[in-house]
Design a protein around this motif. Structure first.
Motif, PDB file in Angstrom:
ATOM      1  N   GLN A 142       2.980 -10.635 -11.662  1.00  0.00           N
ATOM      2  CA  GLN A 142       3.423  -9.599 -12.606  1.00  0.00           C
ATOM      3  C   GLN A 142       4.437  -8.632 -11.977  1.00  0.00           C
ATOM      4  O   GLN A 142       4.725  -7.590 -12.554  1.00  0.00           O
ATOM      5  CB  GLN A 142       2.217  -8.831 -13.152  1.00  0.00           C
ATOM      6  N   LEU A 143       4.950  -9.008 -10.798  1.00  0.00           N
ATOM      7  CA  LEU A 143       5.953  -8.152 -10.144  1.00  0.00           C
ATOM      8  C   LEU A 143       7.351  -8.720 -10.418  1.00  0.00           C
ATOM      9  O   LEU A 143       7.625  -9.890 -10.144  1.00  0.00           O
ATOM     10  CB  LEU A 143       5.687  -8.102  -8.630  1.00  0.00           C
ATOM     11  N   ALA A 144       8.221  -7.870 -10.972  1.00  0.00           N
ATOM     12  CA  ALA A 144       9.579  -8.315 -11.316  1.00  0.00           C
ATOM     13  C   ALA A 144      10.344  -8.727 -10.057  1.00  0.00           C
ATOM     14  O   ALA A 144      10.025  -8.285  -8.946  1.00  0.00           O
ATOM     15  CB  ALA A 144      10.312  -7.180 -12.019  1.00  0.00           C
ATOM     16  N   VAL A 145      11.372  -9.544 -10.239  1.00  0.00           N
ATOM     17  CA  VAL A 145      12.257  -9.897  -9.126  1.00  0.00           C
ATOM     18  C   VAL A 145      12.827  -8.600  -8.545  1.00  0.00           C
ATOM     19  O   VAL A 145      13.263  -7.720  -9.297  1.00  0.00           O
ATOM     20  CB  VAL A 145      13.404 -10.811  -9.629  1.00  0.00           C
ATOM     21  N   GLY A 146      12.787  -8.483  -7.235  1.00  0.00           N
ATOM     22  CA  GLY A 146      13.265  -7.249  -6.596  1.00  0.00           C
ATOM     23  C   GLY A 146      12.234  -6.132  -6.632  1.00  0.00           C
ATOM     24  O   GLY A 146      12.522  -5.008  -6.226  1.00  0.00           O
ATOM     25  N   GLY A 147      11.038  -6.453  -7.118  1.00  0.00           N
ATOM     26  CA  GLY A 147      10.001  -5.434  -7.255  1.00  0.00           C
ATOM     27  C   GLY A 147       9.405  -5.022  -5.919  1.00  0.00           C
ATOM     28  O   GLY A 147       9.601  -5.675  -4.895  1.00  0.00           O
ATOM     29  N   VAL A 148       8.676  -3.917  -5.948  1.00  0.00           N
ATOM     30  CA  VAL A 148       8.007  -3.415  -4.737  1.00  0.00           C
ATOM     31  C   VAL A 148       6.514  -3.267  -5.032  1.00  0.00           C
ATOM     32  O   VAL A 148       6.137  -2.757  -6.095  1.00  0.00           O
ATOM     33  CB  VAL A 148       8.574  -2.040  -4.299  1.00  0.00           C
ATOM     34  N   LEU A 149       5.716  -3.744  -4.100  1.00  0.00           N
ATOM     35  CA  LEU A 149       4.257  -3.582  -4.176  1.00  0.00           C
ATOM     36  C   LEU A 149       3.842  -2.663  -3.037  1.00  0.00           C
ATOM     37  O   LEU A 149       4.158  -2.938  -1.875  1.00  0.00           O
ATOM     38  CB  LEU A 149       3.597  -4.965  -4.001  1.00  0.00           C
ATOM     39  N   VAL A 150       3.170  -1.569  -3.371  1.00  0.00           N
ATOM     40  CA  VAL A 150       2.650  -0.678  -2.321  1.00  0.00           C
ATOM     41  C   VAL A 150       1.137  -0.792  -2.337  1.00  0.00           C
ATOM     42  O   VAL A 150       0.500  -0.548  -3.365  1.00  0.00           O
ATOM     43  CB  VAL A 150       3.091   0.787  -2.555  1.00  0.00           C
ATOM     44  N   VAL A 151       0.564  -1.159  -1.201  1.00  0.00           N
ATOM     45  CA  VAL A 151      -0.867  -1.471  -1.205  1.00  0.00           C
ATOM     46  C   VAL A 151      -1.534  -1.056   0.111  1.00  0.00           C
ATOM     47  O   VAL A 151      -1.027  -1.367   1.184  1.00  0.00           O
ATOM     48  CB  VAL A 151      -1.073  -2.993  -1.468  1.00  0.00           C
ATOM     49  N   PRO A 152      -2.682  -0.356  -0.001  1.00  0.00           N
ATOM     50  CA  PRO A 152      -3.473  -0.090   1.207  1.00  0.00           C
ATOM     51  C   PRO A 152      -4.250  -1.367   1.551  1.00  0.00           C
ATOM     52  O   PRO A 152      -5.196  -1.721   0.846  1.00  0.00           O
ATOM     53  CB  PRO A 152      -4.441   1.024   0.781  1.00  0.00           C
ATOM     54  N   LEU A 153      -3.822  -2.034   2.594  1.00  0.00           N
ATOM     55  CA  LEU A 153      -4.364  -3.364   2.902  1.00  0.00           C
ATOM     56  C   LEU A 153      -5.245  -3.297   4.149  1.00  0.00           C
ATOM     57  O   LEU A 153      -4.812  -2.777   5.188  1.00  0.00           O
ATOM     58  CB  LEU A 153      -3.196  -4.322   3.134  1.00  0.00           C
ATOM     59  N   ARG A 154      -6.463  -3.818   4.012  1.00  0.00           N
ATOM     60  CA  ARG A 154      -7.387  -3.805   5.152  1.00  0.00           C
ATOM     61  C   ARG A 154      -7.182  -5.071   5.968  1.00  0.00           C
ATOM     62  O   ARG A 154      -7.264  -6.179   5.451  1.00  0.00           O
ATOM     63  CB  ARG A 154      -8.821  -3.715   4.657  1.00  0.00           C
ATOM     64  N   MET A 155      -6.906  -4.876   7.251  1.00  0.00           N
ATOM     65  CA  MET A 155      -6.654  -6.007   8.142  1.00  0.00           C
ATOM     66  C   MET A 155      -7.650  -5.923   9.287  1.00  0.00           C
ATOM     67  O   MET A 155      -7.540  -5.069  10.148  1.00  0.00           O
ATOM     68  CB  MET A 155      -5.205  -5.946   8.649  1.00  0.00           C
ATOM     69  N   ASN A 156      -8.642  -6.794   9.241  1.00  0.00           N
ATOM     70  CA  ASN A 156      -9.713  -6.784  10.239  1.00  0.00           C
ATOM     71  C   ASN A 156     -10.301  -5.374  10.410  1.00  0.00           C
ATOM     72  O   ASN A 156     -10.501  -4.901  11.529  1.00  0.00           O
ATOM     73  CB  ASN A 156      -9.205  -7.344  11.574  1.00  0.00           C
ATOM     74  N   GLY A 157     -10.533  -4.717   9.284  1.00  0.00           N
ATOM     75  CA  GLY A 157     -11.216  -3.418   9.306  1.00  0.00           C
ATOM     76  C   GLY A 157     -10.306  -2.217   9.416  1.00  0.00           C
ATOM     77  O   GLY A 157     -10.755  -1.083   9.293  1.00  0.00           O
ATOM     78  N   ILE A 158      -9.020  -2.425   9.650  1.00  0.00           N
ATOM     79  CA  ILE A 158      -8.070  -1.306   9.793  1.00  0.00           C
ATOM     80  C   ILE A 158      -7.105  -1.337   8.612  1.00  0.00           C
ATOM     81  O   ILE A 158      -6.505  -2.376   8.327  1.00  0.00           O
ATOM     82  CB  ILE A 158      -7.278  -1.439  11.118  1.00  0.00           C
ATOM     83  N   THR A 159      -6.961  -0.192   7.949  1.00  0.00           N
ATOM     84  CA  THR A 159      -6.123  -0.152   6.739  1.00  0.00           C
ATOM     85  C   THR A 159      -4.767   0.488   7.023  1.00  0.00           C
ATOM     86  O   THR A 159      -4.689   1.513   7.688  1.00  0.00           O
ATOM     87  CB  THR A 159      -6.846   0.639   5.633  1.00  0.00           C
ATOM     88  N   ARG A 160      -3.739  -0.147   6.497  1.00  0.00           N
ATOM     89  CA  ARG A 160      -2.410   0.453   6.456  1.00  0.00           C
ATOM     90  C   ARG A 160      -1.891   0.358   5.030  1.00  0.00           C
ATOM     91  O   ARG A 160      -2.061  -0.684   4.392  1.00  0.00           O
ATOM     92  CB  ARG A 160      -1.425  -0.284   7.382  1.00  0.00           C
ATOM     93  N   THR A 161      -1.302   1.460   4.558  1.00  0.00           N
ATOM     94  CA  THR A 161      -0.668   1.410   3.246  1.00  0.00           C
ATOM     95  C   THR A 161       0.755   0.913   3.453  1.00  0.00           C
ATOM     96  O   THR A 161       1.542   1.537   4.163  1.00  0.00           O
ATOM     97  CB  THR A 161      -0.706   2.795   2.579  1.00  0.00           C
TER      98      THR A 161
END
Ligand SMILES: C[S@@+](CC[C@H](N)C(=O)[O-])C[C@H]1O[C@@H](n2cnc3c(N)ncnc32)[C@H](O)[C@@H]1O
Length: 414
Positions: free
Chosen positions: A185-204
């Motif tokens: 559902q993301l348009a071409v050229g779109g941006v997704l901003v997400v707080p992503l947990r990676m092995n217990g550590i989150t980065r937005t």
């Protein structure tokens, strides 16, 4: 329950605090564009929090206001802290006329987004929780944003019913994975901003699409309440008893070592400490050291001790209790005053028959971070299932997810 909001007596003070908050976000560099500045000077944050929330909390830079908790006191919903709302909107590079999806609702952030997209844009704000959605709908209407924001009750794991494409998607809830719906559902050229947990550590992370994968364009350190519904990810917790019947709690995001049974009685041997010679000045963030551990330290876990135990007192000195399990032994990040008195030195404290080795393995990663990580901003990629993760440069790691794989790289060439 919808809470009444009293905006009478304090309206003047709220307006003053709103301007002060915006000034601070500007001087911190968390707001950089005029459109976001205008949004923060306009949206009455007090209209979206429980009525008894003190105004200085509502207009604090870095305090979230919890609006719903579970039966154990865990946070289920909140109005996010102003600095991360500002950063995420800036990271998303939103322009007037865009259609923006907000995952995780409440009203406040949707109102800010509505200000930024303007009269020709539209905001769709979804939440899994019907009560939150009802409340957000009422509060947005009351604050005059009803026609510019659609509120929808939905689990973000799936496409949002009734909508096709979004120019931007802001995920305001902690995610462990990136489900296909967000990309479909993301348009071409779109941006997704997400707080992503990676092995217990989150980065937005702000991601842009690059062919069959996503590449990061910006990153921020921030935590969020965890995702519920089909995309929820459950950590695994192990309790290690000490001889007084108190416990050390090890929490694994993924990759639980197969040899956990070898840790029986581990706290009876040790502790032993190994020091790295790597130091850091007081007040300087070393959050990326934890991300480095999450990427490269095998058996990486979060560690907490029962209160009022010798272990808790010992670990309290480490500030951030992360560590690694290595066979029959366990090491955690430790600090002590630096020799020159100008900060602290990192090291490892370990328990177990091979505690010395476990501590040395952790110290090796502290030194590797010092050489190859601490002066670089990490970059991230996401490869969906079916796409091929290329050979990555040095100082990069790949973490498997259900819907793809995340790469974290400290390489200057990534
Ligand atoms: C931090 S709050 C959102 C804050 C909000 N954007 C604001 O105005 O500041 C996170 C929200 O995500 C919602 N949430 C959790 N899991 C979800 C899911 N799978 N789909 C949609 N919403 C979800 C929670 O119910 C919660 O209300």
């Amino acid at each position: 329950m919808i809470q009444p909001v009293d905006m009478t007596g304090d309206a003047g003070r709220a307006a003053r605090l709103r301007d002060e908050l915006t000034d601070t976000l500007l001087s911190n560099g968390q707001i950089v564009s005029p459109a976001v500045e205008k949004a923060f000077r306009t949206v009455p944050r007090e209209a979206f929090v429980p009525g008894d929330t003190p105004l200085d909390v509502v207009y604090s830079v870095d305090r979230a206001v919890v609006t719903e908790t579970d039966e154990h006191g865990g946070h289920l919903s909140s109005v996010s802290a102003a600095y991360i709302q500002a950063r995420m909107i800036e990271m998303a590079d939103i322009r007037p006329g865009m259609t923006v999806l907000e995952i995780g609702s409440g009203g406040c952030n949707a109102a800010l987004l509505a200000e930024v997209v303007g009269a020709d844009g539209h905001v769709v704000s979804i939440d899994i929780d019907g009560e939150i959605i009802d409340r957000a709908g009422v509060l947005l209407n009351r604050a005059g944003y009803g026609g510019r924001v659609s509120v929808v009750q939905a689990d973000a794991e799936h496409p949002v019913p009734g909508f096709v494409l979004f120019d931007r998607t802001l995920v305001t809830v902690g995610a462990w994975d990136i489900p296909p719906a967000w990309l479909d559902q993301l348009a071409v050229g779109g941006v997704l901003v997400v707080p992503l947990r990676m092995n217990g550590i989150t980065r937005t992370i702000a991601f842009r699409r690059d062919g069959d994968h996503l590449v990061s364009s910006d990153v921020e350190v921030a935590g969020f309440v965890p995702m519920q519904g089909q995309g929820a990810h459950v950590e695994r917790t192990f309790l290690l008893p000490d001889r007084h019947g108190k416990h050390l709690r090890l929490q694994f995001d993924s990759g639980v070592p197969e040899t956990m049974h070898l840790l029986d009685g581990v706290l009876a041997t040790g502790p032993v400490s190994v020091w790295s010679g790597v130091t850091i000045g007081h007040g300087i963030s070393f959050a990326d050291l934890h991300l480095w551990f999450a990427a490269f330290l095998s058996g990486f876990c979060r560690i907490t001790a029962d209160p009022d135990t010798a272990l808790a007192a010992e670990m309290g000195k480490t500030w951030f209790p992360f560590g690694g399990v290595r066979g029959d032994s366990l090491a955690y990040l430790a600090v002590r005053p630096a020799m020159d008195g100008a900060g602290v030195e990192f090291g490892a404290t370990a328990y177990g028959v091979h505690g010395q080795d476990a501590a040395a393995a952790l110290v090796e990663q502290i030194r590797a971070w010092d050489r190859n990580g601490r002066h670089r901003v990490p970059t991230f990629g996401f490869w969906t299932v079916g796409s091929t993760v290329p050979q990555l440069p040095d100082h990069a790691a790949v973490l498997e997810k259900h819907h793809g794989a995340v790469s974290i790289s400290w390489s200057p060439t990534s």
